[in-house]
Design a protein around this motif. Sequence first.
Motif, PDB file in Angstrom:
ATOM      1  N   LYS A  29       0.810  -1.216   0.000  1.00 44.59           N
ATOM      2  CA  LYS A  29       0.000   0.000   0.000  1.00 44.59           C
ATOM      3  C   LYS A  29       0.846   1.270   0.000  1.00 44.59           C
ATOM      4  O   LYS A  29       0.328   2.361  -0.213  1.00 44.59           O
ATOM      5  N   VAL A  30       2.146   1.131   0.288  1.00 51.01           N
ATOM      6  CA  VAL A  30       3.042   2.276   0.332  1.00 51.01           C
ATOM      7  C   VAL A  30       4.176   2.049  -0.660  1.00 51.01           C
ATOM      8  O   VAL A  30       4.810   0.989  -0.679  1.00 51.01           O
ATOM      9  N   ARG A  31       4.418   3.073  -1.479  1.00 51.35           N
ATOM     10  CA  ARG A  31       5.457   2.980  -2.498  1.00 51.35           C
ATOM     11  C   ARG A  31       6.825   3.351  -1.954  1.00 51.35           C
ATOM     12  O   ARG A  31       7.830   2.712  -2.255  1.00 51.35           O
ATOM     13  N   ARG A  32       6.859   4.396  -1.142  1.00 48.34           N
ATOM     14  CA  ARG A  32       8.126   4.874  -0.601  1.00 48.34           C
ATOM     15  C   ARG A  32       7.973   5.108   0.896  1.00 48.34           C
ATOM     16  O   ARG A  32       6.982   5.686   1.349  1.00 48.34           O
ATOM     17  N   LEU A  33       8.990   4.658   1.655  1.00 49.61           N
ATOM     18  CA  LEU A  33       8.966   4.786   3.114  1.00 49.61           C
ATOM     19  C   LEU A  33      10.292   5.389   3.574  1.00 49.61           C
ATOM     20  O   LEU A  33      11.347   4.761   3.457  1.00 49.61           O
ATOM     21  N   ASP A  34      10.256   6.625   4.082  1.00 52.11           N
ATOM     22  CA  ASP A  34      11.439   7.310   4.605  1.00 52.11           C
ATOM     23  C   ASP A  34      11.302   7.484   6.110  1.00 52.11           C
ATOM     24  O   ASP A  34      10.196   7.398   6.662  1.00 52.11           O
ATOM     25  N   TRP A  35      12.430   7.774   6.774  1.00 47.93           N
ATOM     26  CA  TRP A  35      12.416   7.796   8.245  1.00 47.93           C
ATOM     27  C   TRP A  35      13.350   8.889   8.745  1.00 47.93           C
ATOM     28  O   TRP A  35      14.509   8.952   8.365  1.00 47.93           O
ATOM     29  N   VAL A  36      12.830   9.741   9.653  1.00 49.09           N
ATOM     30  CA  VAL A  36      13.659  10.697  10.391  1.00 49.09           C
ATOM     31  C   VAL A  36      14.080  10.033  11.692  1.00 49.09           C
ATOM     32  O   VAL A  36      13.234   9.660  12.514  1.00 49.09           O
ATOM     33  N   VAL A  37      15.404   9.873  11.878  1.00 52.15           N
ATOM     34  CA  VAL A  37      15.896   9.174  13.057  1.00 52.15           C
ATOM     35  C   VAL A  37      17.194   9.820  13.525  1.00 52.15           C
ATOM     36  O   VAL A  37      17.960  10.369  12.722  1.00 52.15           O
ATOM     37  N   ASP A  38      17.414   9.783  14.817  1.00 50.98           N
ATOM     38  CA  ASP A  38      18.681  10.232  15.390  1.00 50.98           C
ATOM     39  C   ASP A  38      19.818   9.533  14.654  1.00 50.98           C
ATOM     40  O   ASP A  38      19.786   8.318  14.454  1.00 50.98           O
ATOM     41  N   GLU A  39      20.828  10.289  14.228  1.00 54.47           N
ATOM     42  CA  GLU A  39      21.900   9.702  13.447  1.00 54.47           C
ATOM     43  C   GLU A  39      22.599   8.567  14.188  1.00 54.47           C
ATOM     44  O   GLU A  39      23.146   7.650  13.566  1.00 54.47           O
ATOM     45  N   ASP A  40      22.581   8.587  15.527  1.00 55.48           N
ATOM     46  CA  ASP A  40      23.196   7.502  16.292  1.00 55.48           C
ATOM     47  C   ASP A  40      22.474   6.180  16.074  1.00 55.48           C
ATOM     48  O   ASP A  40      23.072   5.108  16.214  1.00 55.48           O
ATOM     49  N   TYR A  41      21.183   6.233  15.762  1.00 57.57           N
ATOM     50  CA  TYR A  41      20.396   5.016  15.582  1.00 57.57           C
ATOM     51  C   TYR A  41      20.151   4.688  14.112  1.00 57.57           C
ATOM     52  O   TYR A  41      19.409   3.732  13.812  1.00 57.57           O
ATOM     53  N   SER A  42      20.767   5.427  13.218  1.00 55.21           N
ATOM     54  CA  SER A  42      20.577   5.182  11.790  1.00 55.21           C
ATOM     55  C   SER A  42      20.902   3.749  11.381  1.00 55.21           C
ATOM     56  O   SER A  42      20.176   3.165  10.565  1.00 55.21           O
ATOM     57  N   ARG A  59      21.214  14.941  16.599  1.00 53.15           N
ATOM     58  CA  ARG A  59      20.869  15.306  17.974  1.00 53.15           C
ATOM     59  C   ARG A  59      22.111  15.563  18.830  1.00 53.15           C
ATOM     60  O   ARG A  59      22.152  16.511  19.614  1.00 53.15           O
ATOM     61  N   ARG A  60      23.129  14.718  18.668  1.00 57.48           N
ATOM     62  CA  ARG A  60      24.326  14.866  19.493  1.00 57.48           C
ATOM     63  C   ARG A  60      25.015  16.201  19.206  1.00 57.48           C
ATOM     64  O   ARG A  60      25.477  16.889  20.113  1.00 57.48           O
ATOM     65  N   GLN A  61      25.091  16.582  17.920  1.00 55.31           N
ATOM     66  CA  GLN A  61      25.739  17.842  17.551  1.00 55.31           C
ATOM     67  C   GLN A  61      24.968  19.043  18.079  1.00 55.31           C
ATOM     68  O   GLN A  61      25.557  20.062  18.449  1.00 55.31           O
ATOM     69  N   TRP A  62      23.646  18.935  18.095  1.00 56.99           N
ATOM     70  CA  TRP A  62      22.818  20.070  18.460  1.00 56.99           C
ATOM     71  C   TRP A  62      22.339  20.009  19.911  1.00 56.99           C
ATOM     72  O   TRP A  62      21.406  20.713  20.287  1.00 56.99           O
ATOM     73  N   ARG A  63      22.958  19.193  20.716  1.00 52.60           N
ATOM     74  CA  ARG A  63      22.484  19.027  22.085  1.00 52.60           C
ATOM     75  C   ARG A  63      22.588  20.322  22.884  1.00 52.60           C
ATOM     76  O   ARG A  63      21.724  20.645  23.693  1.00 52.60           O
ATOM     77  N   ARG A  64      23.672  21.080  22.662  1.00 48.92           N
ATOM     78  CA  ARG A  64      23.888  22.296  23.451  1.00 48.92           C
ATOM     79  C   ARG A  64      23.456  23.564  22.716  1.00 48.92           C
ATOM     80  O   ARG A  64      23.135  24.561  23.338  1.00 48.92           O
ATOM     81  N   SER A  65      23.497  23.529  21.408  1.00 51.75           N
ATOM     82  CA  SER A  65      23.084  24.714  20.650  1.00 51.75           C
ATOM     83  C   SER A  65      22.562  24.280  19.290  1.00 51.75           C
ATOM     84  O   SER A  65      22.934  23.223  18.787  1.00 51.75           O
ATOM     85  N   TRP A  66      21.710  25.103  18.734  1.00 49.88           N
ATOM     86  CA  TRP A  66      21.126  24.830  17.427  1.00 49.88           C
ATOM     87  C   TRP A  66      21.665  25.880  16.446  1.00 49.88           C
ATOM     88  O   TRP A  66      21.092  26.965  16.338  1.00 49.88           O
ATOM     89  N   PRO A  67      22.763  25.594  15.728  1.00 51.05           N
ATOM     90  CA  PRO A  67      23.317  26.569  14.779  1.00 51.05           C
ATOM     91  C   PRO A  67      22.315  26.856  13.665  1.00 51.05           C
ATOM     92  O   PRO A  67      21.867  25.935  12.964  1.00 51.05           O
ATOM     93  N   LEU A  68      21.964  28.118  13.498  1.00 54.53           N
ATOM     94  CA  LEU A  68      20.862  28.504  12.623  1.00 54.53           C
ATOM     95  C   LEU A  68      21.044  27.993  11.202  1.00 54.53           C
ATOM     96  O   LEU A  68      20.119  27.407  10.619  1.00 54.53           O
ATOM     97  N   ARG A  69      22.218  28.194  10.626  1.00 57.89           N
ATOM     98  CA  ARG A  69      22.415  27.776   9.239  1.00 57.89           C
ATOM     99  C   ARG A  69      22.273  26.273   9.072  1.00 57.89           C
ATOM    100  O   ARG A  69      21.646  25.788   8.121  1.00 57.89           O
ATOM    101  N   ALA A  70      22.843  25.518  10.006  1.00 58.19           N
ATOM    102  CA  ALA A  70      22.752  24.064   9.927  1.00 58.19           C
ATOM    103  C   ALA A  70      21.308  23.595  10.090  1.00 58.19           C
ATOM    104  O   ALA A  70      20.853  22.683   9.399  1.00 58.19           O
ATOM    105  N   VAL A  71      20.576  24.241  10.986  1.00 56.97           N
ATOM    106  CA  VAL A  71      19.177  23.883  11.196  1.00 56.97           C
ATOM    107  C   VAL A  71      18.350  24.171   9.941  1.00 56.97           C
ATOM    108  O   VAL A  71      17.512  23.362   9.532  1.00 56.97           O
ATOM    109  N   LEU A  72      18.594  25.310   9.321  1.00 58.38           N
ATOM    110  CA  LEU A  72      17.848  25.666   8.100  1.00 58.38           C
ATOM    111  C   LEU A  72      18.163  24.695   6.966  1.00 58.38           C
ATOM    112  O   LEU A  72      17.270  24.316   6.196  1.00 58.38           O
ATOM    113  N   ARG A  73      19.437  24.309   6.845  1.00 56.56           N
ATOM    114  CA  ARG A  73      19.798  23.341   5.806  1.00 56.56           C
ATOM    115  C   ARG A  73      19.109  22.010   6.060  1.00 56.56           C
ATOM    116  O   ARG A  73      18.622  21.361   5.127  1.00 56.56           O
ATOM    117  N   TRP A  74      19.086  21.600   7.333  1.00 54.40           N
ATOM    118  CA  TRP A  74      18.447  20.326   7.652  1.00 54.40           C
ATOM    119  C   TRP A  74      16.941  20.397   7.381  1.00 54.40           C
ATOM    120  O   TRP A  74      16.355  19.463   6.834  1.00 54.40           O
TER     121      TRP A  74
END
Length: 325
Positions: A29-42, A59-74
């Motif tokens: 019933k589903v053609r494509r299945l993607d997943w958002v997951v913590d990179e540690d559990y990839s 998550r590990r990289q952004w634990r203490r701060s969320w760098p704006l440019r990196a967040v926007l790219r993600w």
Amino acid sequence: MDVLIVKPTAFGDVAQALAVVPALKRSGKVRRLDWVVDEDYSPLVRACPEVDAIIPFPRRQWRRSWPLRAVLRWGAELRRRRYDVVLDLQGLARSALMARVARGRRIGLASAREGASWAYQETVADGARHAVDRYAAAVARVMGADPGPWLKPLPLPEPVLPAGLEPGGYVVLHPYSLWETKLWPWERYAVLGRMLEGWKMVVIGEGPCFPLEVPGLVDLRGRMPLERLLPLLAHASALVGTDSGPAHVAALFGTPVVAVFGATDPERTGPRAPNARILTLDGLECRPCLSRRCRAEQPMACMAGVGVERVAEAVRASARRPAIR
């Protein structure tokens, strides 16, 4: 239909979601299945052939701060593809924001917390039941059918094992947890290892490195990246532990699991597999307390009351022997 799963964490929770989410693809019933997951559990999600693409969350990289440019790219990467359904199985504010950023019909669990439901266009009544059943209810909403007929263990990875270990010839001991109320007395693992003849004992996990005097013990504590841990769990004769990620992952591969439960409720979070054996001490009014700290007059009686012989019997009854597969 294209579906995005939002389930970033935690290790055991991702494993329990993997028990039912692949049914979407297996049903056709589903053609494509993607997943958002913590990179540690990839690596765990990558072990599922039904998942087409992983969007790793740093998550590990952004634990203490969320760098704006990196967040926007993600976020731009998250929005790059349009989905028919975005299914949030995490149910927290952060995962709801991820679902809101993604493009597609947003579905979440009615049990979501931290105000997450603001992001959903639909909610699934999941109720107070086992985590796997709650995820199955959400999957059933998406596919319009009961996922039961398409549920099966993950395929076994190649048996790339540490030197001296053979598939089915060892029992994994996992004596660790972030909750002190989930811990079975550590010295009992040593007694158990000496009682179980016929298998090598392998100990894994991260935490205090207490001594385990077991003949031939293979001590892999603190030295197992997830890519190597998966085949170790998948090809074990059994795993002995508590309510922890490795127990749920082992069950996902069909490995027999013997889990000692105290503070947590096996009816909600116990390893879900036909060959999983969950041991509890009955008759205690305080359990399951669902608390990280024990406040009982007799501390940790729920865990200490489960004897070594009882655990050993459960392992002997359920463990598979070498050459079974």
